[in-house]
Design an enzyme around this catalytic site. Structure first.
Site, PDB file in Angstrom:
ATOM      1  N   HIS A 164       0.815  -1.224   0.000  1.00  0.00           N
ATOM      2  CA  HIS A 164       0.000   0.000   0.000  1.00  0.00           C
ATOM      3  C   HIS A 164       0.843   1.266   0.000  1.00  0.00           C
ATOM      4  O   HIS A 164       0.320   2.353  -0.214  1.00  0.00           O
ATOM      5  CB  HIS A 164      -0.923   0.002   1.221  1.00  0.00           C
ATOM      6  CG  HIS A 164      -2.010  -1.028   1.124  1.00  0.00           C
ATOM      7  ND1 HIS A 164      -3.307  -0.717   0.822  1.00  0.00           N
ATOM      8  CD2 HIS A 164      -1.977  -2.372   1.251  1.00  0.00           C
ATOM      9  CE1 HIS A 164      -4.027  -1.818   0.779  1.00  0.00           C
ATOM     10  NE2 HIS A 164      -3.247  -2.840   1.041  1.00  0.00           N
ATOM     11  N   ASP A 378       3.343   9.598  -0.715  1.00  0.00           N
ATOM     12  CA  ASP A 378       2.142   8.855  -0.314  1.00  0.00           C
ATOM     13  C   ASP A 378       1.877   7.783  -1.364  1.00  0.00           C
ATOM     14  O   ASP A 378       1.867   8.097  -2.566  1.00  0.00           O
ATOM     15  CB  ASP A 378       0.942   9.823  -0.253  1.00  0.00           C
ATOM     16  CG  ASP A 378      -0.049   9.459   0.846  1.00  0.00           C
ATOM     17  OD1 ASP A 378      -0.095   8.280   1.218  1.00  0.00           O
ATOM     18  OD2 ASP A 378      -0.765  10.368   1.305  1.00  0.00           O
TER      19      ASP A 378
HETATM   20  N1  LIG Z   1     -10.049  11.574  11.512  1.00  0.00           N
HETATM   21  C1  LIG Z   1     -10.498  10.625  10.688  1.00  0.00           C
HETATM   22  N2  LIG Z   1     -11.671  10.005  10.945  1.00  0.00           N
HETATM   23  C2  LIG Z   1     -12.122   9.031  10.122  1.00  0.00           C
HETATM   24  N3  LIG Z   1     -11.482   8.599   9.024  1.00  0.00           N
HETATM   25  C3  LIG Z   1     -10.324   9.188   8.738  1.00  0.00           C
HETATM   26  C4  LIG Z   1      -9.780  10.221   9.531  1.00  0.00           C
HETATM   27  N4  LIG Z   1      -8.620  10.614   8.978  1.00  0.00           N
HETATM   28  C5  LIG Z   1      -8.447   9.858   7.889  1.00  0.00           C
HETATM   29  N5  LIG Z   1      -9.467   8.994   7.740  1.00  0.00           N
HETATM   30  C6  LIG Z   1      -9.646   7.998   6.669  1.00  0.00           C
HETATM   31  O1  LIG Z   1      -8.488   7.172   6.628  1.00  0.00           O
HETATM   32  C7  LIG Z   1      -8.135   6.902   5.277  1.00  0.00           C
HETATM   33  C8  LIG Z   1      -6.712   7.401   5.036  1.00  0.00           C
HETATM   34  O2  LIG Z   1      -6.250   6.900   3.821  1.00  0.00           O
HETATM   35  P1  LIG Z   1      -4.988   7.511   3.091  1.00  0.00           P
HETATM   36  O3  LIG Z   1      -4.839   6.845   1.791  1.00  0.00           O
HETATM   37  O4  LIG Z   1      -5.188   8.972   2.970  1.00  0.00           O
HETATM   38  O5  LIG Z   1      -3.759   7.299   4.061  1.00  0.00           O
HETATM   39  P2  LIG Z   1      -2.997   6.115   4.909  1.00  0.00           P
HETATM   40  O6  LIG Z   1      -1.608   6.621   5.013  1.00  0.00           O
HETATM   41  O7  LIG Z   1      -3.700   5.863   6.181  1.00  0.00           O
HETATM   42  O8  LIG Z   1      -3.081   4.812   4.002  1.00  0.00           O
HETATM   43  C9  LIG Z   1      -2.129   3.909   3.409  1.00  0.00           C
HETATM   44  O9  LIG Z   1      -2.929   3.035   2.587  1.00  0.00           O
HETATM   45  C10 LIG Z   1      -3.709   3.723   1.611  1.00  0.00           C
HETATM   46  C11 LIG Z   1      -4.537   2.677   0.862  1.00  0.00           C
HETATM   47  O10 LIG Z   1      -3.737   1.848   0.080  1.00  0.00           O
HETATM   48  C12 LIG Z   1      -2.814   4.507   0.663  1.00  0.00           C
HETATM   49  O11 LIG Z   1      -3.620   5.332  -0.146  1.00  0.00           O
HETATM   50  C13 LIG Z   1      -1.819   5.384   1.434  1.00  0.00           C
HETATM   51  O12 LIG Z   1      -0.898   5.975   0.532  1.00  0.00           O
HETATM   52  C14 LIG Z   1      -1.106   4.565   2.491  1.00  0.00           C
HETATM   53  O13 LIG Z   1      -0.211   5.370   3.245  1.00  0.00           O
HETATM   54  C15 LIG Z   1      -9.157   7.610   4.411  1.00  0.00           C
HETATM   55  O14 LIG Z   1     -10.141   6.677   4.043  1.00  0.00           O
HETATM   56  C16 LIG Z   1      -9.743   8.696   5.341  1.00  0.00           C
HETATM   57  O15 LIG Z   1     -11.073   9.039   5.077  1.00  0.00           O
HETATM   58  O1  LIG Z   2      -2.210   2.650  12.099  1.00  0.00           O
HETATM   59  P1  LIG Z   2      -1.361   1.709  11.332  1.00  0.00           P
HETATM   60  O2  LIG Z   2       0.059   1.670  11.770  1.00  0.00           O
HETATM   61  O3  LIG Z   2      -1.985   0.339  11.245  1.00  0.00           O
HETATM   62  O4  LIG Z   2      -1.247   2.287   9.810  1.00  0.00           O
HETATM   63  C1  LIG Z   2      -2.312   2.479   8.993  1.00  0.00           C
HETATM   64  C2  LIG Z   2      -1.845   2.879   7.599  1.00  0.00           C
HETATM   65  O5  LIG Z   2      -2.959   2.884   6.774  1.00  0.00           O
HETATM   66  C3  LIG Z   2      -0.743   1.987   7.032  1.00  0.00           C
HETATM   67  O6  LIG Z   2      -0.803   1.811   5.653  1.00  0.00           O
END
Ligand SMILES: Nc1ncnc2c1ncn2[C@@H]1O[C@H](COP(=O)(O)OP(=O)(O)O[C@H]2O[C@H](CO)[C@@H](O)[C@H](O)[C@H]2O)[C@@H](O)[C@H]1O
Ligand SMILES: O=P(O)(O)OC[C@H](O)CO
Length: 506
Positions: A164, A378
Site C-alpha cells: 500500500h 504517499d
Molecule cells: N479523523 C479521521 N476520521 C475518520 N477517518 C479518517 C480520519 N482521517 C483519515 N481517515 C480515513 O483514513 C483513510 C486514510 O487513507 P490515506 O490513503 O489517505 O492514508 P494512509 O496513510 O492511512 O493509508 C495507506 O494506505 C492507503 C490505501 O492503500 C494509501 O492510499 C496510502 O498511501 C497509504 O499510506 C481515508 O479513508 C480517510 O477518510
Molecule cells: O495505524 P497503522 O500503523 O496500522 O497504519 C495504517 C496505515 O494505513 C498503514 O498503511
C-alpha cells in the site's frame, strides 16, 4: 483454533474490525476505518473468506469468530512484538525508508529479529486456516516475508501481495541491511501489486541488482532452487481506490448536506473553507501546508475573516517518538497561527485531533471549497479520491501533491510540489480565485476517472491477475532479459534458505 479451512484468506497487520470496550467493560467490534475493509468485504463474503490479523491491542488472545459473514482469525501480538516488530521495524525502519527517508530510518537487529518472528507467526496462522489450493492475499509492508514463508509451508497456495505504500528507488532501498531477505520474501508471491508504475519498476530493479534474476516487465523469472521449481512472478501496478458509490450516496443524503451547511455556519460563514484530512504522519506534509497558509495570512493575501482551514489530524502511532515530536510541532504551529491571526469571531485554523464517522467526513468534504493534499510521499492517498467522489455538485478544487499515487490519475487537480512553498501559496490562491466554470470542468474530469477506477476494479483486477498467474506458473518464459544491471558488489544469496541467524549483523 478449530479445523475450519477457507478458500480465500486475507492477511493484514491490523484486522478489519476494532475491539471497543464500553464503560461497563463489555466489548464489541466495529469496522476499522479505511478503504481496505470496504474493498475486500464483498469478495470475502462471496468467497467464504477468512481474515487473519492483529486485534489492535497487546497481549490479547482471542478465538476466531464470525463478523458480518467474514471469519475473523485474531493473532496475538505481545508488548515485545509491538515495540520491536510494529513500532520498531515496521514504523521506524520500513515506513521512513519506503517514504524516501523523509525521517531517518533506524536499523536495529533486535527489531529485524522480531519482524522475522512475527511474519513467521502470520505465515503459520495463514497456513493453518487455508484450504488446499486456496488463494491468499497478503497486505502491506508489515508482512513482506510472509509470501516466501507461506510458499515453503504450503506450495499448493496461490499467493498475492499488495504493497500500500511506495517502494523506494534502489539507492534508498539498498540502505536496508536485510534488503535481500525482503526481496526474497516478496518473491514468494505469484503476484506483487504496487500503487504506481514507478514502485513496480523500483522493485524489479532491486530484484535485478540484488539477486540477478531476469525481468521483463511485468514478469520476474525466479530460477529453480533445490526442489523448488522455477517460477514466474508478476510485479505490476494496481492503483487502489475507494467505494465511489457509497461515498457519493452519503454525500447526496439530506442529512449530510444539512450537516455541511451547519459546518460552514459554525465556522462563521467564511467565503472559503479549506480542508486537510490526514493521519498525523510526517509523510503527509501538514507542516508545509500550514507554513504556506501562515505566510499567505502574514502577507495579507488572505484575511482570516474570509478563509478558514479545517485540519483533521487523526491520531496515529502515538508511541513512536517521531510521531510524538510531529504532534508537538504541528500543534505549536497551529497555536501560533491562531494566536497571530485569529480574532474573537474567526479562527484561522480549526484543528481536530480525532476520528470521525464517515458521514461527518462526507459533510466536511462537501463543505470544503478547497481540499489540500500536500503529502511529501504517499502510496496513493485515498482522501483525494474521497473528496472527488463526494463532490456530486461538480464543485470544489483539489490541490494535490505530485508525490502521491493519486496524482497519476487526478491530472486536472492543481498539482503542486509541496517543498516549493511559493508554489503551494500560488496554488492556494489560484484555487480560491478559480472561476466556477473551470472548477466544474476540472472536477468533472476527476470524477470520471475515480468512477472508472473504483475499488471493485482494483480488487477484481488484482485477483484476476493472480488467478491467471497461477494458471501459467508452471510455464517458463523465454523472452526475459538475462541478468541486466547486476551489481558486482552485491551478495546474491547462494543459499535461499535463511533464518534469523543469517540476518546481517551490522
Ligand atoms: N479523523 C479521521 N476520521 C475518520 N477517518 C479518517 C480520519 N482521517 C483519515 N481517515 C480515513 O483514513 C483513510 C486514510 O487513507 P490515506 O490513503 O489517505 O492514508 P494512509 O496513510 O492511512 O493509508 C495507506 O494506505 C492507503 C490505501 O492503500 C494509501 O492510499 C496510502 O498511501 C497509504 O499510506 C481515508 O479513508 C480517510 O477518510
Ligand atoms: O495505524 P497503522 O500503523 O496500522 O497504519 C495504517 C496505515 O494505513 C498503514 O498503511
Amino acid at each position: 483454533m478449530g479445523d475450519e479451512r477457507y478458500d480465500f484468506v486475507v492477511a493484514s497487520n491490523r484486522l478489519p474490525v476494532d475491539r471497543v470496550v464500553d464503560d461497563t467493560g463489555a466489548s464489541s467490534w466495529r469496522p476499522s476505518p479505511g478503504g481496505l475493509v470496504t474493498a475486500l468485504e464483498p469478495i470475502m463474503r462471496e468467497a467464504d473468506g477468512a481474515w487473519v490479523g492483529w486485534v489492535g491491542q497487546p497481549d490479547l488472545e482471542l478465538e476466531p469468530f464470525d463478523w458480518d459473514g467474514i471469519r475473523i482469525v485474531p493473532l496475538k501480538l505481545t508488548e515485545h512484538d509491538l515495540e520491536n516488530y510494529y513500532e520498531g521495524f515496521a514504523n521506524d525502519t520500513l515506513w521512513p525508508l519506503y517514504h524516501d527517508v523523509i525521517a531517518p530510518p533506524s536499523y536495529h537487529r533486535v527489531w529485524w529479529d522480531s519482524y522475522v518472528s512475527v511474519n513467521q507467526r502470520f505465515a503459520n496462522a495463514i497456513a493453518a486456516v487455508s484450504a488446499p489450493d486456496a488463494t491468499v492475499w497478503v497486505q502491506d509492508y508489515q508482512l513482506q516475508l510472509v509470501p516466501r514463508m507461506l510458499r515453503q509451508a504450503r506450495p499448493d497456495l496461490t499467493i498475492g501481495f499488495f504493497n500500500h505504500i511506495p517502494f523506494p528507488a534502489y539507492g534508498i532501498f539498498s540502505q536496508l541491511p536485510w534488503r535481500a531477505q525482503i526481496i526474497e520474501g516478496l518473491l514468494g508471491a505469484d503476484v506483487i501489486g504496487f500503487q504506481r508504475v514507478a514502485d513496480a519498476g523500483n522493485f524489479s530493479r532491486a530484484v535485478r541488482r540484488l539477486l540477478g534474476y531476469a525481468t521483463k516487465s511485468p514478469v520476474i523469472e525466479v530460477p529453480s532452487h533445490g526442489r523448488a521449481p522455477a517460477r514466474r512472478v508478476i510485479a505490476k501496478p494496481f492503483p487502489i481506490s475507494i467505494d465511489v458509490d457509497t461515498f457519493e450516496r452519503l454525500a447526496r443524503s439530506p442529512e449530510v448536506q444539512a450537516r455541511a451547511a451547519q459546518i460552514r455556519h459554525d465556522l462563521g460563514d467564511p467565503k472559503t473553507i479549506m480542508l486537510g484530512v490526514d493521519r498525523l504522519d510526517y509523510t503527509k506534509g501538514i507542516g508545509h501546508r500550514l507554513k504556506a497558509y501562515g505566510e499567505l495570512l502574514h502577507e495579507g493575501r488572505l484575511k482570516v475573516e474570509d478563509v478558514t482551514l479545517v485540519q483533521v489530524a487523526s491520531p496515529s502511532r502515538e508511541r513512536v517518538e517521531t510521531y510524538r515530536q510531529l504532534r508537538d510541532e504541528i500543534e505549536q504551529t497551529v497555536g501560533r497561527i491562531n494566536g497571530d491571526y485569529g480574532t474573537i469571531s474567526h479562527q484561522a485554523v480549526s484543528y481536530l485531533h480525532h476520528g470521525f464517522p464517515r458521514e461527518e467526513m462526507a459533510a466536511l468534504y462537501l463543505a470544503a471549497d478547497v481540499m489540500l493534499v500536500t503529502a511529501l510521499r504517499d502510496g496513493m492517498n485515498l482522501v483525494a479520491k474521497e473528496y472527488v467522489a463526494a463532490r456530486f455538485d461538480d464543485d470544489g478544487v483539489l490541490v494535490l501533491s505530485e508525490f502521491t499515487g493519486a496524482s497519476d490519475e487526478l491530472r486536472t487537480a492543481l498539482l503542486i510540489n509541496p517543498h516549493d512553498i511559493e508554489g503551494v501559496k500560488d496554488a492556494i490562491m489560484r484555487a480560491i480565485e478559480m472561476p466556477r466554470a473551470e472548477r466544474v470542468k476540472r472536477m468533472r474530469a476527476m470524477r470520471k476517472r475515480v468512477r472508472e477506477n473504483d475499488v471493485n476494479r482494483w480488487s477484481e483486477g488484482f485477483l484476476r491477475t493472480l488467478a491467471e498467474a497461477r494458471r501459467r506458473s508452471g510455464e517458463r518464459s523465454s523472452d526475459a532479459e538475462p541478468e541486466p544491471e547486476r551489481d558486482p558488489d552485491s551478495d546474491p544469496l547462494g543459499d535461499l534458505e535463511w533464518t534469523v541467524d543469517r540476518a546481517p549483523r551490522s
